[in-house]
Write a protein that holds these residues in place. Structure first.
Motif, PDB file in Angstrom:
ATOM      1  N   LEU A   1       0.860  -1.190   0.000  1.00 43.55           N
ATOM      2  CA  LEU A   1       0.000   0.000   0.000  1.00 43.55           C
ATOM      3  C   LEU A   1       0.889   1.230   0.000  1.00 43.55           C
ATOM      4  O   LEU A   1       1.715   1.418   0.910  1.00 43.55           O
ATOM      5  CB  LEU A   1      -0.916   0.011   1.218  1.00 43.55           C
ATOM      6  CG  LEU A   1      -1.819   1.227   1.407  1.00 43.55           C
ATOM      7  CD1 LEU A   1      -2.823   1.360   0.275  1.00 43.55           C
ATOM      8  CD2 LEU A   1      -2.541   1.159   2.753  1.00 43.55           C
TER       9      LEU A   1
ATOM     10  N   PHE B   1      -8.335   4.313   7.824  1.00 41.24           N
ATOM     11  CA  PHE B   1      -8.965   3.105   7.302  1.00 41.24           C
ATOM     12  C   PHE B   1      -9.750   2.409   8.401  1.00 41.24           C
ATOM     13  O   PHE B   1      -9.381   2.451   9.581  1.00 41.24           O
ATOM     14  CB  PHE B   1      -7.917   2.132   6.746  1.00 41.24           C
ATOM     15  CG  PHE B   1      -7.158   2.662   5.564  1.00 41.24           C
ATOM     16  CD1 PHE B   1      -7.661   2.518   4.281  1.00 41.24           C
ATOM     17  CD2 PHE B   1      -5.943   3.325   5.738  1.00 41.24           C
ATOM     18  CE1 PHE B   1      -6.955   3.003   3.190  1.00 41.24           C
ATOM     19  CE2 PHE B   1      -5.242   3.808   4.660  1.00 41.24           C
ATOM     20  CZ  PHE B   1      -5.749   3.651   3.379  1.00 41.24           C
TER      21      PHE B   1
ATOM     22  N   ILE C   1      -8.097  -3.410   6.446  1.00 39.47           N
ATOM     23  CA  ILE C   1      -7.527  -3.871   5.188  1.00 39.47           C
ATOM     24  C   ILE C   1      -7.620  -5.390   5.192  1.00 39.47           C
ATOM     25  O   ILE C   1      -7.074  -6.060   6.076  1.00 39.47           O
ATOM     26  CB  ILE C   1      -6.073  -3.408   5.009  1.00 39.47           C
ATOM     27  CG1 ILE C   1      -6.007  -1.871   5.003  1.00 39.47           C
ATOM     28  CG2 ILE C   1      -5.484  -3.976   3.720  1.00 39.47           C
ATOM     29  CD1 ILE C   1      -4.602  -1.327   4.915  1.00 39.47           C
TER      30      ILE C   1
ATOM     31  N   ALA D   1      -8.945  -2.142   0.833  1.00 39.18           N
ATOM     32  CA  ALA D   1      -8.594  -1.195   1.894  1.00 39.18           C
ATOM     33  C   ALA D   1      -9.793  -0.289   2.112  1.00 39.18           C
ATOM     34  O   ALA D   1     -10.074   0.603   1.305  1.00 39.18           O
ATOM     35  CB  ALA D   1      -7.354  -0.392   1.515  1.00 39.18           C
TER      36      ALA D   1
END
Length: 456
Positions: free
Chosen positions: A26, A34, A37, A160
């Motif tokens: 990433l 976030f 993920i 994600a």
């Protein structure tokens, strides 16, 4: 900002018990928040068929059926330690700094399918209705030869999930090819399955010979036209192996006494594959063919004028033994046709066979052993009736036909297969691993980029 999947093994073919591993990379140009993920191992089956024009339907022009045959997930971020710190916090989000972040992942491919519900909103919007009839069977091989109509796709997917609902999530997919381990082969024997056809040569028309001006023409003498039988024989049960020579025997036999010599002028073996495609109540059969061997202008004598009747004359196997077999469920020859089973050639490991035998001995009660069939048994098969021209039938151009409840296969118990519980302590297959090619096709269904909620 981007997310990528790097597999340790690039290209080649994966099979059951294999481990597919790699890392997720990433790249962020600024701080991002976030919700998590996740990396997934998935197998998706899609079929789409159009409704026939003469079929009176009120709402739908096409039927789309989607199945998730394999669905495994692994949470990469937040890590287990970070989850412990935020335990009890509902809807917790996590911030990553700018730069490159990497997470390793590892999946083990099971034996059998495990159908999961379709979670994609776009798939549900296009599908006419949910389909809840699932049968536990071995994972199917990858299928990509029918773009826009049918496909079976294996892939690793990473998502994600961004914290803000109006921001598009980061996604990436990496496809890979899958070919299953072949079933357990029956013990070898000397029996043969066969297909047979008889042929009667037409009587020879004698040529008139003139010996003089004042003498009548006389006809040249001709022998009795041969009446022959042609056998195509395969081991019983007829099992063929991908990328290996065809274990075929072709026998020619005279059925009458004749002094005529038989000559082999041409020889052809064609492999024909039939794919049955179904989308709910619609069904369609697609056919494909591959030429395994084709020889012309041979002029090979079979026997001699003194060869007695009912004597088998075998055609030289070098005509087809140098060409490996392709992937297909049915075998067809120029004058004979006989069904067969094709195996992948990926043999199950010895530890798996020992575990299968152990479990079968524990589950079955001890009974007296049945009498084994004699190995000297005559070939088993069916005699093909005399040839008659068949009406041409269109397979690839055929329109989908509704398949009612009687035409749909019953959801019975699956055939004997390997159990996923056996795979926990078994390593990957260490036998020969061949290369398998699939036809290149247009972008597969569902592979197009899906826009975000507020994207153009």
């Amino acid at each position: 900002m981007s997310v990528r999947i790097h597999l340790e093994k690039v290209g080649g073919v994966f099979t059951n018990l294999d481990t597919i591993s790699g890392k997720i990379v990433l790249n962020l140009t600024r701080e991002e928040t976030f919700g998590g993920i996740t990396v997934k191992l998935e197998c998706e089956s899609r079929t789409r068929l159009a409704t026939p024009r003469d079929d009176r339907r009120d709402r739908y022009d096409t039927e789309l059926e989607v199945h998730k045959l394999l669905y495994k997930t692994l949470l990469l971020f937040p890590t287990p330690d970070l989850l412990k710190l935020t335990a009890g916090t509902r809807g917790a989000n996590y911030t990553l700094s700018a730069g490159q972040h990497e997470w390793p992942f590892r999946f083990k491919i099971p034996f059998n399918n495990a159908c999961a519900p379709v979670n994609s909103f776009l798939d549900r919007a296009e599908m006419a209705r949910d389909y809840h009839r699932h049968v536990k069977r071995a994972l199917p091989p990858s299928l990509s030869g029918f773009p826009g109509e049918a496909e079976i796709r294996y892939y690793v997917k990473v998502t994600a999930q961004r914290a803000a609902f109006y921001k598009e999530n980061f996604r990436a997919e990496q496809n890979f090819r899958f070919f299953p381990i072949e079933p357990i082969r029956p013990p070898p024997n000397r029996r043969e399955a066969f297909a047979r056809r008889q042929f009667q040569f037409a009587p020879h028309i004698p040529a008139l010979q003139k010996t003089g001006i004042f003498r009548k023409p006389s006809a040249s003498e001709s022998g009795v036209p041969p009446h022959i039988s042609i056998d195509g024989r395969l081991p019983d049960p007829p099992i063929l192996t991908c990328n290996e020579p065809l274990p075929l025997r072709v026998l020619v036999k005279k059925l009458n006494e004749t002094t005529e010599i038989l000559y082999l002028s041409s020889f052809q073996i064609v492999l024909i594959g039939f794919t049955n495609i179904r989308a709910y109540d619609l069904s369609r059969t697609e056919s494909s063919s591959w030429v395994i061997a084709s020889k012309a202008n041979l002029h090979v004598a079979l026997g001699t004028p003194s060869t007695p009747a009912n004597t088998d004359m075998e055609i030289d196997r070098t005509l087809w033994s140098t060409t490996p077999l392709l992937n297909s469920p049915e075998l067809a020859m120029q004058t004979l046709r006989m069904p067969c089973t094709i195996y992948s050639g990926i043999r199950p490991p010895r530890a798996l066979l020992d575990e299968m035998a152990k479990q079968q001995s524990l589950s079955q009660p001890s009974t007296a052993a049945a009498a084994a069939p004699s190995e000297e048994q005559e070939p088993t098969g069916e005699e093909v009736p005399p040839y008659s021209p068949e009406q041409p039938t269109s397979q690839s151009g055929a329109r989908p036909q509704p398949s009612g409840p009687s035409a749909a296969p019953a959801p019975d118990e699956p055939p004997p297969s390997y159990e996923d519980a056996m795979a926990d302590d078994l390593g990957p297959v260490d036998g020969p691993r061949r290369e398998y090619e699939q036809p290149n096709s247009a972008p597969v269904m569902g592979d197009e980029k899906r826009p975000s909620l507020f994207g153009r």
